[in-house]
Design a protein around this motif. Structure first.
Motif, PDB file in Angstrom:
ATOM      1  N   LEU A  63       0.845  -1.196   0.000  1.00  0.00           N
ATOM      2  CA  LEU A  63       0.000   0.000   0.000  1.00  0.00           C
ATOM      3  C   LEU A  63       0.879   1.243   0.000  1.00  0.00           C
ATOM      4  CD1 LEU A  63      -2.981  -0.699   2.414  1.00  0.00           C
ATOM      5  CD2 LEU A  63      -2.847  -0.915  -0.060  1.00  0.00           C
ATOM      6  N   SER A  64       0.658   2.093  -0.979  1.00  0.00           N
ATOM      7  CA  SER A  64       1.492   3.295  -1.064  1.00  0.00           C
ATOM      8  C   SER A  64       0.909   4.410  -0.193  1.00  0.00           C
ATOM      9  CB  SER A  64       1.561   3.747  -2.520  1.00  0.00           C
ATOM     10  OG  SER A  64       0.233   3.905  -2.961  1.00  0.00           O
ATOM     11  N   ARG A  65       1.670   5.477  -0.080  1.00  0.00           N
ATOM     12  CA  ARG A  65       1.159   6.655   0.635  1.00  0.00           C
ATOM     13  C   ARG A  65       0.001   7.255  -0.149  1.00  0.00           C
ATOM     14  NH1 ARG A  65       6.938   9.742   1.434  1.00  0.00           N
ATOM     15  NH2 ARG A  65       7.746   8.245   2.919  1.00  0.00           N
ATOM     16  N   LEU A  66      -0.934   7.835   0.564  1.00  0.00           N
ATOM     17  CA  LEU A  66      -2.008   8.543  -0.130  1.00  0.00           C
ATOM     18  C   LEU A  66      -1.472   9.905  -0.568  1.00  0.00           C
ATOM     19  CD1 LEU A  66      -5.051   7.883   2.258  1.00  0.00           C
ATOM     20  CD2 LEU A  66      -4.407   6.617   0.210  1.00  0.00           C
ATOM     21  N   CYS A  67      -2.057  10.461  -1.625  1.00  0.00           N
ATOM     22  CA  CYS A  67      -1.636  11.810  -2.022  1.00  0.00           C
ATOM     23  C   CYS A  67      -2.290  12.819  -1.076  1.00  0.00           C
ATOM     24  CB  CYS A  67      -2.021  12.084  -3.471  1.00  0.00           C
ATOM     25  SG  CYS A  67      -3.790  12.152  -3.700  1.00  0.00           S
ATOM     26  N   ASP A  68      -1.769  14.057  -1.075  1.00  0.00           N
ATOM     27  CA  ASP A  68      -2.279  15.072  -0.139  1.00  0.00           C
ATOM     28  C   ASP A  68      -3.791  15.271  -0.259  1.00  0.00           C
ATOM     29  OD1 ASP A  68       0.108  15.459   1.043  1.00  0.00           O
ATOM     30  OD2 ASP A  68       0.613  17.322  -0.027  1.00  0.00           O
ATOM     31  N   ASP A  69      -4.293  15.264  -1.504  1.00  0.00           N
ATOM     32  CA  ASP A  69      -5.733  15.492  -1.686  1.00  0.00           C
ATOM     33  C   ASP A  69      -6.552  14.373  -1.050  1.00  0.00           C
ATOM     34  OD1 ASP A  69      -5.383  17.810  -2.939  1.00  0.00           O
ATOM     35  OD2 ASP A  69      -5.769  17.071  -4.975  1.00  0.00           O
ATOM     36  N   ASP A  70      -6.060  13.140  -1.143  1.00  0.00           N
ATOM     37  CA  ASP A  70      -6.795  12.032  -0.525  1.00  0.00           C
ATOM     38  C   ASP A  70      -6.745  12.122   1.003  1.00  0.00           C
ATOM     39  OD1 ASP A  70      -7.855  10.784  -2.742  1.00  0.00           O
ATOM     40  OD2 ASP A  70      -6.017   9.668  -3.143  1.00  0.00           O
ATOM     41  N   VAL A  71      -5.596  12.564   1.521  1.00  0.00           N
ATOM     42  CA  VAL A  71      -5.492  12.729   2.973  1.00  0.00           C
ATOM     43  C   VAL A  71      -6.500  13.783   3.443  1.00  0.00           C
ATOM     44  CG1 VAL A  71      -4.011  13.642   4.801  1.00  0.00           C
ATOM     45  CG2 VAL A  71      -3.108  11.950   3.207  1.00  0.00           C
ATOM     46  N   VAL A  72      -6.525  14.909   2.728  1.00  0.00           N
ATOM     47  CA  VAL A  72      -7.488  15.957   3.087  1.00  0.00           C
ATOM     48  C   VAL A  72      -8.904  15.409   2.941  1.00  0.00           C
ATOM     49  CG1 VAL A  72      -8.418  18.196   2.363  1.00  0.00           C
ATOM     50  CG2 VAL A  72      -5.943  17.876   2.554  1.00  0.00           C
TER      51      VAL A  72
END
Ligand SMILES: Nc1ncnc2c1ncn2[C@@H]1O[C@H](COP(=O)(O)OP(=O)(O)OP(=O)(O)O)[C@@H](O)[C@H]1O
Ligand SMILES: [Mg+2]
Length: 653
Positions: A462-471
């Motif tokens: 599982l990769s890191r989520l992008c900033d927009d997904d985190v928000v």
């Protein structure tokens, strides 16, 4: 104003009690307690409001106080101040219980009064109930745990009566919210006894009947659910002369017509071991952000399974990457449909209990009970064969998905059985799924992964989520859009959903996150970590051995990114040892190699390691680091950075 009065703690949800610096305050006789309760209820926070003598008289004695009441009031205030003084705490009682022009005020921190804590936690739970039912449930549970009996127990007077009724109403609405959340999270069975008792004690609350009817129905006890409706009907008619509300009526009709049938259509003998209701693995109600590809992959595997074809999937990711949520979203609900489900979450207690994890998957039906740690190899072998046969037999009844979450905590014998099962997935309608945190350092799991890859099976990282997904996930959680400062704060999560949700929850709990006009924001970014966040981040460092952690704490002094040569200069260890620890930290995913340097993968982990130093020890360590770095000929700005840290103010949190 006293410098620090946070030493006063007040309990009103039960028999009123108070403590000053941990020593119980003798609140005295009933009316004196009533005065204290009014002041405590109104005095929350430094700016707590003043209470007039008239309000106190009214709250304690009601509309027509006797002539002696004013004098008594004075006596009670003096009595309370004396009791505060008797605790021996180094505070001036006239500042804790202040008076000014015929008005009184008790100065007490908001968090130190259980009523305020309760109200805040329930309000926070409502904020996140839709987006994060499990977090809401834990907030409500914590809030309800503060009750130790009827509110303001034994306190006389109109204030106490009004407050008791108000708080009881709040408590009941919190219990109703809890029931709703439990139903959302699949905890209907657990709820039935509690709701049965609640409907008996509060026979006029329709929402409790509705929740009980749903819980019974979901447990396959529709007949009893209908009986609950008839009881409600009878009681409401007899007591209030009214019919049940439209909501209750509609629920009744739904049950009668079968349109509310819960989709648990299982054949007899089918396995259905679902994750525990509270287990976050359930992933209920959470809209997964940024995992469309992984979910699509699961869909394909499930389609194959339903068509009788087996498969294997191993999910890995850093702690908090969202492994459990993914399994929950992809499989937990699907298990109600056309396949059997066996699900276990391994935990550290499994490590030394042979076959513990895999038997937890199948439940008691598998017929393998506790296997002692020192069991003979051939007994273990027989038990393992039995489990494999059990799975084959289950598969002969219908497709089966076997899920092991937190596999890194599994006992080794279970991993061996898992691997044996993996090699049968070509012949059986068996979908085998496991999730493990990366960085665990277990060689048997590394072998499992190698074998799977060699067979062409899937290992998903599982990769890191992008900033927009985190928000986005925090916006879902708060049911509000994120403001600019909150967005910026969330960048510190570096795509880790656990860190993002924990940060948002922490801000919410600390009361610094405000939501207005559908926008959630904080006033300012604050450096450092709260104690709660520190504990959460610390847990993500649990696979790192203490010696490596110690070196990482030293590395944390150097900043987010540092040169290994600088670490060599400041570390109290031989170069080879330092190199080994750095390599171990890179393997565990805590450090990442960067150009000419190494960086902490997560700023929050660096902060947590940095905060392991006490302020005094940190000051000394920075000074020593400055000396060592300058002695080894490091650039002046590197030395200056250490010296600047010596004089930097303490973190704000
Ligand atoms: N893609 C996502 N979208 C929205 N929320 C997510 C996502 N992934 C995880 N979450 C939420 O983030 C939190 C952490 O996720 P989860 O517990 O699944 O991580 P994990 O990898 O299983 O952690 P651990 O290593 O502790 O087992 C949970 O509250 C979960 O609901
Ligand atoms: Mg997990």
């Amino acid at each position: 104003m006293p410098k620090d009065v946070s030493g006063l703690r007040v309990q009103l949800l039960g028999q009123p009690r108070a403590w000053l610096d941990g020593v119980e305050v003798a609140l005295g006789q009933a009316r004196q307690v009533a005065v204290f309760a009014i002041l405590a209820g109104r005095g929350v926070g430094r700016s707590g409001s003043w209470v007039t003598v008239a309000e106190l008289l009214d709250g304690v004695w009601g509309g027509a106080p006797p002539a002696s009441a004013r004098g008594s009031l004075h006596t009670y205030v003096s009595g309370l101040r004396r009791a505060l003084r008797s605790t021996g705490a180094p505070v001036d009682p006239t500042e804790v219980l202040a008076s000014q022009q015929g008005r009184y005020r008790l100065v007490v921190d908001r968090d130190a009064v259980d009523v305020a804590r309760f109200e805040q936690a329930v309000a926070q739970a409502r904020t996140v109930a839709r987006g994060r039912p499990e977090m809401a449930l834990s907030l409500v549970d914590e809030a309800l745990a503060d009750w130790s009996g009827d509110a303001l127990l034994g306190v006389p007077g109109p204030f106490a009566e009004r407050e008791r009724a108000r708080l009881e109403e709040l408590r009941l609405s919190a219990l109703e919210l809890r029931a709703e959340l439990m139903l959302t999270l699949g905890g209907h069975r657990e709820l039935i006894p509690e709701l049965t008792e609640l409907t008996e004690r509060h026979p006029l609350r329709e929402s409790l009947y509705a929740a009980l009817m749903q819980a019974l129905h979901r447990d396959g006890r529709t007949g009893e659910a209908l009986e609950v409706y008839y009881t409600a009907h009878r009681v409401l008619r007899a007591e209030l002369g009214v019919e049940p509300s439209d909501t209750l009526h509609a629920l009744h009709r739904k049950l009668l017509t079968g349109s509310g049938a819960h989709p648990v259509a299982r054949h007899t003998g089918w396995l259905c071991v679902t994750p525990p209701a509270r287990c976050k693995a359930a992933g209920h109600g959470v809209r997964l952000r940024g995992r469309d590809d992984e979910l699509a992959h699961f869909d394909e595997l499930i389609t194959d399974l339903l068509a009788g074809r087996g498969g294997v999937l191993f999910v890995e990711g850093e702690p908090g990457a969202g492994k459990s949520a993914l399994l929950g979203a992809a499989l937990a609900a699907a298990g109600r449909g056309g396949f059997q489900l066996a699900w276990a979450v391994a935990d550290p207690a499994h490590r030394n209990q042979p076959l513990r994890t895999i038997t937890a998957c199948f439940g008691p039906d598998a017929g393998v009970l506790d296997v002692p740690a020192d069991v003979d190899d051939d007994v273990l072998e027989t038990a393992a064969d039995h489990l494999v046969d059990f799975v084959r037999e289950a598969c002969s009844r219908g497709p089966l998905a076997v899920v092991v979450d937190d596999m890194h905590w599994s006992d080794e014998a279970s991993v061996v059985v898992w691997q044996r099962l993996a090699s049968s997935t070509r012949q059986l309608p068996l979908l085998l799924v496991a999730a493990a945190s990366s960085g665990h350092g277990r060689s048997d799991l590394a072998t499992v992964k190698r074998c799977l890859r060699a067979r062409g099976a899937d290992v998903v990282e599982l990769s890191r989520l992008c900033d927009d997904d985190v928000v986005g996930l925090v916006e879902d959680m708060l049911d509000a859009r994120a403001g600019a400062t909150l967005r910026s704060v969330l960048r510190r999560a570096v795509g880790n959903p656990l860190f993002a949700t924990a940060m948002a929850e922490d801000l919410l709990r600390r009361g610094v996150l405000h939501i207005s006009d559908g926008v959630a924001d904080v006033d300012a970014e604050e450096p450092g970590l709260s104690r709660r966040m520190q504990a959460i981040v610390d847990r993500t460092l649990q696979f790192v051995v203490p010696e490596t952690l110690r070196l990482l704490s030293t590395a944390a002094l150097l900043g987010q990114e540092f040169a290994v040569s600088h670490l060599l200069a400041v570390a109290d260890a031989a170069p080879l040892e330092v190199a080994e620890h750095v390599a171990a930290a890179i393997a565990a995913g805590i450090l990442e190699p960067a150009e000419d340097a190494v960086t902490f993968r997560h700023p929050l982990q660096r902060e947590a390691l940095y905060q392991r130093w006490s302020e005094a020890a940190r000051t000394v360590a920075h000074r020593r680091a400055a000396e060592a770095l300058s002695g080894s000929g490091c650039p002046i700005e590197v030395v200056a950075h250490q010296l600047a840290a010596v004089t930097a103010p303490a973190d704000a949190w």
